[in-house]
Motif scaffolding. Structure first.
Motif, mmCIF file in Angstrom:
data_model
loop_
_atom_site.group_PDB
_atom_site.id
_atom_site.type_symbol
_atom_site.label_atom_id
_atom_site.label_comp_id
_atom_site.label_asym_id
_atom_site.label_seq_id
_atom_site.Cartn_x
_atom_site.Cartn_y
_atom_site.Cartn_z
ATOM 1 N N SER A 75 0.860 -1.180 0.000
ATOM 2 C CA SER A 75 0.000 0.000 0.000
ATOM 3 C C SER A 75 0.895 1.228 0.000
ATOM 4 N N LEU A 76 0.438 2.283 -0.687
ATOM 5 C CA LEU A 76 1.318 3.430 -0.899
ATOM 6 C C LEU A 76 0.505 4.711 -0.844
ATOM 7 N N ALA A 77 0.913 5.646 0.001
ATOM 8 C CA ALA A 77 0.332 6.990 0.027
ATOM 9 C C ALA A 77 1.190 7.897 -0.846
ATOM 10 N N VAL A 78 0.527 8.668 -1.731
ATOM 11 C CA VAL A 78 1.226 9.588 -2.626
ATOM 12 C C VAL A 78 0.743 10.996 -2.307
ATOM 13 N N ASP A 79 1.645 11.846 -1.848
ATOM 14 C CA ASP A 79 1.311 13.221 -1.494
ATOM 15 C C ASP A 79 2.102 14.190 -2.360
ATOM 16 N N TYR A 80 1.415 15.234 -2.830
ATOM 17 C CA TYR A 80 2.064 16.341 -3.534
ATOM 18 C C TYR A 80 1.899 17.603 -2.697
ATOM 19 N N ALA A 139 5.410 23.612 -8.827
ATOM 20 C CA ALA A 139 6.659 22.921 -8.525
ATOM 21 C C ALA A 139 6.706 22.681 -7.025
ATOM 22 N N GLY A 140 7.300 21.549 -6.636
ATOM 23 C CA GLY A 140 7.372 21.244 -5.217
ATOM 24 C C GLY A 140 7.900 19.851 -4.967
ATOM 25 N N ARG A 171 10.792 13.345 -3.282
ATOM 26 C CA ARG A 171 11.481 13.745 -4.506
ATOM 27 C C ARG A 171 10.909 15.072 -5.025
ATOM 28 N N PHE A 172 11.735 15.810 -5.772
ATOM 29 C CA PHE A 172 11.298 17.043 -6.415
ATOM 30 C C PHE A 172 10.363 16.702 -7.585
ATOM 31 N N SER A 173 9.344 17.545 -7.802
ATOM 32 C CA SER A 173 8.393 17.296 -8.887
ATOM 33 C C SER A 173 7.857 18.615 -9.435
#
Length: 213
Positions: free
Chosen positions: A105-110, A132-133, A148-150
């Motif tokens: 299971s994976l949480a993805v936050d921006y 950008a962030g 990571r940068f995105s």
């Protein structure tokens, strides 16, 4: 105290006009909050190598719902600047999005800082946006969090119901820059996987409602 000198009167009037102009510009800027919800899709496949036997596999993040919020203020472009937070509860699976074994299971936050440029046409406000962030990937099972940068780009439109209320719909794309040949998702038992991909790409389709104040 009365002002009898004409030059002093002109100076006082100029200072008054300058102050009124600054006040008008400050009052023209409005703050807003926009709760959003949507669907994350189209995750690119990431090639991994298993450290124990050099077995290669392709993982991708599942398509799932997401939610978030934008906090910002308007500018004179017309446009705005804002802080975006977006969260997705997903799974990391092998063999593509629709097949294969679930790895974790994976949480993805921006968490992104962005800006928007509007093209008003009556109540409709089409727009383009760029951000950008940081992207944070948080797997379960005692594995380490990866940050990571995105960057992101988006197209959308708002329909203004009132001066303080608008409905919005948009499509966004995010690109997260990963380190090629970098061990990832490490835990107490060491690093199980080595990543062999440079970029993670995801899309989002969102709906929201903007409150200005």
């Amino acid at each position: 105290m009365p002002v009898n000198n004409p030059s002093q009167l002109k100076l006082s009037l100029s200072a008054l006009m300058f102050g009124l102009t600054l006040s008008a510009q400050a009052s023209a800027a409005e703050f807003f909050i926009t709760p959003v919800g949507g669907y994350s899709f189209g995750s690119s496949e990431l090639k991994f190598t298993q450290s124990s036997d050099e077995q290669k596999d392709y993982f991708s993040i599942s398509e799932d719902g997401n939610y978030g919020v934008m906090l910002g203020m308007t500018t004179r472009d017309p446009g705005d600047v804002y802080l975006l937070y977006s969260h997705q509860s997903a799974t990391l699976g092998s063999g593509g999005v629709f097949a294969g074994e679930t790895i974790a299971s994976l949480a993805v936050d921006y968490l992104h800082l962005g800006g928007t440029l509007y093209f008003p046409n009556g109540n409709w406000e089409p727009y383009v946006t760029a951000t950008a962030g940081l992207t944070q990937l948080r797997p379960d099972g005692g594995l380490d969090t990866e940050t990571r940068f995105s960057m992101g780009l988006g197209l959308g439109a708002q329909y203004r119901l009132t001066d303080n209320l608008a409905l919005m719909a948009e499509v966004r794309g995010f690109a997260t820059f990963m380190n090629t040949d970098n061990e990832i998702f490490c835990g107490d038992q060491g690093c199980v996987w080595k990543l062999q991909a440079s970029t993670l790409v995801q899309g989002q389709a969102n709906l929201g409602i903007q409150f200005r104040f």
